[in-house]
Design a protein around this motif. Structure first.
Motif, short mmCIF file in Angstrom:
data_model
loop_
_atom_site.label_atom_id
_atom_site.label_comp_id
_atom_site.label_asym_id
_atom_site.label_seq_id
_atom_site.Cartn_x
_atom_site.Cartn_y
_atom_site.Cartn_z
N TYR A 173 -4.21 11.38 -4.73
CA TYR A 173 -4.46 9.95 -4.75
C TYR A 173 -4.62 9.43 -3.33
CZ TYR A 173 -3.93 5.10 -6.31
OH TYR A 173 -4.13 3.77 -6.57
N ILE B 163 -6.00 5.90 -1.05
CA ILE B 163 -6.39 4.50 -1.21
C ILE B 163 -6.93 3.92 0.09
CG2 ILE B 163 -4.84 3.98 -3.11
CD1 ILE B 163 -2.82 2.92 -1.13
N THR C 243 4.16 15.07 1.09
CA THR C 243 4.91 14.21 0.17
C THR C 243 5.02 14.83 -1.22
OG1 THR C 243 4.19 12.24 1.36
CG2 THR C 243 5.03 11.92 -0.86
N VAL C 244 3.89 15.20 -1.79
CA VAL C 244 3.94 15.76 -3.14
C VAL C 244 4.63 17.13 -3.15
CG1 VAL C 244 2.62 16.41 -5.19
CG2 VAL C 244 1.96 14.39 -3.87
N ASN D 79 5.34 10.83 -13.92
CA ASN D 79 5.45 11.29 -12.54
C ASN D 79 4.88 12.70 -12.36
OD1 ASN D 79 6.54 8.89 -11.56
ND2 ASN D 79 8.62 9.50 -12.15
N GLU E 32 2.28 1.66 -3.44
CA GLU E 32 1.26 2.14 -4.37
C GLU E 32 0.98 3.62 -4.11
OE1 GLU E 32 -2.68 0.30 -4.37
OE2 GLU E 32 -3.21 1.92 -5.73
N GLN F 2 12.94 7.10 -6.28
CA GLN F 2 12.49 7.79 -5.06
C GLN F 2 11.75 6.82 -4.13
OE1 GLN F 2 10.47 10.86 -7.22
NE2 GLN F 2 11.86 12.45 -6.50
N LYS G 117 -7.61 3.73 -12.11
CA LYS G 117 -6.14 3.73 -12.11
C LYS G 117 -5.55 4.03 -13.49
CE LYS G 117 -5.29 0.93 -8.05
NZ LYS G 117 -4.79 -0.34 -7.51
N ILE H 232 -4.62 3.23 2.90
CA ILE H 232 -4.01 4.49 3.28
C ILE H 232 -2.55 4.58 2.84
CG2 ILE H 232 -3.86 6.25 5.06
CD1 ILE H 232 -5.64 4.53 6.83
N ARG I 98 -3.13 14.15 2.71
CA ARG I 98 -1.96 13.95 1.87
C ARG I 98 -2.32 14.03 0.39
NH1 ARG I 98 1.52 8.44 2.22
NH2 ARG I 98 -0.43 7.62 1.40
N ARG J 117 3.89 5.63 -5.52
CA ARG J 117 3.86 5.67 -6.98
C ARG J 117 2.70 6.55 -7.45
NH1 ARG J 117 4.09 0.09 -8.36
NH2 ARG J 117 6.33 0.24 -8.05
N GLY J 118 1.55 6.39 -6.80
CA GLY J 118 0.37 7.16 -7.19
C GLY J 118 0.56 8.66 -6.99
N MET J 119 1.44 9.02 -6.07
CA MET J 119 1.67 10.45 -5.84
C MET J 119 2.80 10.98 -6.71
SD MET J 119 1.08 11.06 -1.79
CE MET J 119 2.12 9.72 -1.26
N GLY J 120 3.35 10.12 -7.54
CA GLY J 120 4.34 10.62 -8.49
C GLY J 120 5.78 10.45 -8.07
N MET J 121 6.05 9.46 -7.20
CA MET J 121 7.45 9.15 -6.89
C MET J 121 8.01 8.29 -8.02
SD MET J 121 7.72 8.14 -2.91
CE MET J 121 7.46 9.33 -1.59
N SER J 122 9.25 8.57 -8.41
CA SER J 122 9.90 7.70 -9.40
C SER J 122 10.29 6.42 -8.67
CB SER J 122 11.12 8.39 -9.98
OG SER J 122 12.07 8.59 -8.95
N LEU K 48 -1.52 4.42 -13.36
CA LEU K 48 -0.98 3.35 -12.52
C LEU K 48 -1.20 2.04 -13.25
CD1 LEU K 48 -1.91 4.17 -8.83
CD2 LEU K 48 0.36 3.93 -9.81
N ARG L 276 1.14 12.36 -12.21
CA ARG L 276 0.63 11.87 -10.92
C ARG L 276 0.76 12.91 -9.83
NH1 ARG L 276 3.62 6.11 -11.62
NH2 ARG L 276 2.22 5.23 -13.18
N ARG L 277 1.80 13.74 -9.90
CA ARG L 277 1.96 14.79 -8.88
C ARG L 277 0.86 15.84 -8.99
NH1 ARG L 277 8.56 15.16 -9.43
NH2 ARG L 277 8.82 12.95 -8.93
N ALA M 9 0.84 -1.21 0.00
CA ALA M 9 0.00 0.00 0.00
C ALA M 9 0.87 1.25 0.00
CB ALA M 9 -0.93 0.00 1.21
N LEU N 204 8.16 16.37 -3.29
CA LEU N 204 8.58 15.93 -4.62
C LEU N 204 8.65 17.11 -5.59
CD1 LEU N 204 6.40 12.67 -4.93
CD2 LEU N 204 8.87 12.80 -4.57
N ASP O 21 -9.64 5.53 -4.04
CA ASP O 21 -9.95 4.11 -4.22
C ASP O 21 -10.47 3.55 -2.90
OD1 ASP O 21 -10.13 1.55 -5.04
OD2 ASP O 21 -7.99 1.23 -5.38
N ASN P 40 -4.52 7.99 -13.73
CA ASN P 40 -3.16 8.46 -13.40
C ASN P 40 -2.09 7.46 -13.88
OD1 ASN P 40 -3.38 6.46 -11.49
ND2 ASN P 40 -2.87 7.76 -9.74
N ILE Q 160 -2.25 15.00 -9.56
CA ILE Q 160 -3.53 14.34 -9.25
C ILE Q 160 -3.45 13.79 -7.84
CG2 ILE Q 160 -5.06 12.43 -9.89
CD1 ILE Q 160 -3.91 12.52 -12.70
#
Lengths: 225, 377
Positions: free
Chosen positions: B80, B82, B99-100, B72, A122, A133, B46, B85, B149, A125-130, B51, B75-76, A119, B103, B161, B49, B78
């Protein structure tokens, strides 16, 4: 015999210190090498779709562990002399210890990375980490304490095996033991044995502390609950 | 705005998870992807973005083809969230929320102020929580942080999700209510996946109902309930769809004017007279500022006391915004079987009765004449 050993300790602290430092030096070089190689291999084989490679690598690392140290020294002497490298002393012992140290380090690195909650990956990745990263900001920080536990296991195990390395001229705390055996000097055997044991215990304690220090605070809290 | 055009997904094992899906989610719209498991709702979400890479078709976000963007970067932009969590246990609440922003290389100060702002938004005190770790929070709090987040860098679009799926029912209802309030403020374009029809009806402006990778009905919740497109939809929403539809209506939409108001100074005999004239078994007592004081029944008037002494303060009252499902259950608790609706200044605004609710809901049921009343199943 105990009194003789005690007297030897009082009369030749310089010698004992010398052997201990030699011993530590071998351990240090071998385990730094094992850590670098082992962690890199562990990270590599934990990648997606590399399960088969992982299985093979861990299998071979386990086989390595089953080879008795004297036999491994012998094999390495043969290989090194073919390559016209020094076949006795420091080099074959360091190589052997590096090989022995790989298994716990590879195995723990691999398991720690694979066990990171999917999780989290996921979410990352979903938040845009390479992928890089995800590895450096999520997987590795969570894996470090487990990798440290593997390293601790490798170091403590190698302290014992290194003592046998004195047999092929690498020096260290095996030296008084083998010299004692050859000359019926039980005091020397005792000195060597006690020093190796103490070294193991002390290093184990230090590594345990290191393991705790590298555990992220948020993870430590969870464990305490 | 999100636009899907002829999107297909065939997995490597050959299963066609999504078949030719086209739809548009309007700006600021809360769109729920609903359906039984394996219907392709999560896969569809999914693919937005990336995935899950789509096999063919196009997806546009704010008019831009998602395949033309760096994955990437896409996704930054959008949010996200789940079900599991996936908070990072080694990072503090602040670092998780940011986090974003991290990034995106925001400054540390900006990250912290954004985290504070978002903690406020999700109803958690930054002073208490910002430096905590996820393991120190309850499940509900963790999910709040998960939502915060996803809003980290203020993305115009959110993908969610089953974000409230793994939480106990009471906390889930609270989180749903709170999130609706948040959404009213932030007005994001949301794609929200759930298999829970009640959640879909409660949360969605629009519902995408899917089955076997195909879109079956795309409509607002009331159309889904009142005019199901086919047998599958009818079965999926359930035989109690009229009850489910209750939550779509608010007390203020259905309430009537109070038929009989009584002032505190009025003589009991006169009140009795007026009740008989109106053929009512109750009257509503209000003060000079129209504040509701309670119900009066013929029994109360028997022992010719003064009105002041027989006031029974109302135990249950609805507000203008009370959904009808809650209002209905309150009615069962009310002695009179009728419910007073108060406005936000506690003044009497109207009254709800069983009969009237029935009449109003009947108008929505376009197919109610052909329906055999739910006995068929």
């Amino acid at each position: 015999m105990w009194i003789q050993a005690w007297n030897y300790l009082l009369n030749h602290p310089d010698k004992i210190l010398g052997w201990t430092l030699q011993h530590l030096y071998i351990i240090l070089v071998a385990n730094v090498a094992a850590a670098i190689i082992g962690i890199l291999i562990g990270i590599y084989i934990s990648g997606k779709g590399r399960e088969h490679i992982a299985e093979t690598v861990i299998y071979f690392a386990s086989i390595m562990m089953t080879i008795p140290s004297l036999a491994l020294y012998g094999i390495l002497m043969g290989i090194l002399s073919l390559l016209s490298l020094p076949s006795i002393g420091f080099l074959p012992v360091v190589i052997a210890l590096t090989l022995y140290g790989l298994l716990p380090i590879i195995r723990n690195t691999y398991a720690a990375i694979r066990e990171v909650d999917p999780a989290m990956i996921e979410a990352g990745r979903g938040m845009g980490m390479s992928e890089k990263q995800i590895l450096t900001k999520v997987k590795l920080p969570l894996a470090v304490p487990i990798i440290m536990a593997g390293l601790r296991q490798a170091v403590v195990m190698n302290i014992g095996i290194a003592a046998i390395g004195s047999y092929i001229g690498a020096g260290g705390l095996g030296q008084p033991i083998f010299r004692g055996i050859a000359n019926y000097r039980t005091d020397l055997i005792l000195i060597g044995a006690i020093c190796v044991s103490l070294l193991s215990i002390i290093v184990d304690m230090i590594m345990g502390r290191l393991e705790w220090l590298t555990t992220p605070k948020g993870v430590r809290i969870r464990r305490n609950q | 705005m999100i636009k899907l055009e002829h999107v297909r997904k065939i997995f490597t094992d050959g299963t066609e998870a999504v078949k030719d899906l086209s739809l548009e989610i309007g700006e600021g719209e809360f769109c729920v992807f609903l359906g039984p498991s394996g219907c392709g709702k999560t896969t569809s979400m999914k693919m937005i973005n990336r995935l899950i890479p789509m096999t063919s078709g196009k997806i546009y976000i704010q008019g831009v083809d998602t395949m033309k963007l760096n994955v990437n970067e896409l996704r930054r932009g959008i949010g996200y969230a789940i079900q599991n969590i996936g908070l990072f246990p080694h990072l503090t609440v602040e670092q998780n929320i940011a986090t974003v922003p991290m990034l995106k290389n925001w400054s540390r100060a900006k990250q912290r102020s954004r985290a504070e702002e978002l903690l406020d938004l999700v109803g958690m005190d930054p002073g208490i929580f910002i430096d905590r770790y996820p393991s120190e929070l309850s499940g509900g709090q963790q999910q709040r942080i998960g939502v915060a987040r996803s809003l980290g860098a203020d993305p115009p679009i959110l993908l969610m999700d089953e974000p409230f799926g793994a939480i106990d029912p009471i906390t889930r209802v609270n989180l749903q209510d709170e999130f609706l309030k948040i959404q009213a403020k932030i007005k994001k374009t949301i794609a929200f996946v759930t298999h829970d029809i009640n959640e879909a009806i409660k949360m969605g402006d629009k519902i995408v109902l899917m089955k076997d990778g195909e879109l079956v009905q795309y409509s607002d919740p009331s159309s889904l309930l009142y005019t199901p497109k086919n047998e599958f939809v009818r079965n999926f929403v359930g035989a109690d769809r009229v009850l489910k539809s209750l939550r779509l209506h608010k007390a203020k939409d259905v309430m009537q004017k109070p038929p009989l108001l009584v002032q505190i100074g009025e003589a009991p005999s006169r009140i009795k007279e007026r009740m008989e004239k109106n053929m009512l078994k109750w009257a509503m007592l209000v003060d000079e500022n129209e504040h509701f004081l309670g119900w009066i029944t013929p029994d109360d008037l028997k022992e010719s006391k003064r009105i002041k002494d027989i006031i029974k303060p109302p135990t249950v009252t609805a507000t203008l915004g009370t959904p009808l499902n809650e209002a209905l259950s309150m009615m069962f608790n009310s002695v009179i079987g009728t419910l007073a609706v108060l406005d936000d200044k506690k003044r009497l605004a109207g009254v709800l009765s069983f009969q009237h609710m029935r009449d109003v809901l009947g108008q929505y049921m376009d197919d109610s004449k052909t329906d055999t009343g739910g006995i068929q199943g």
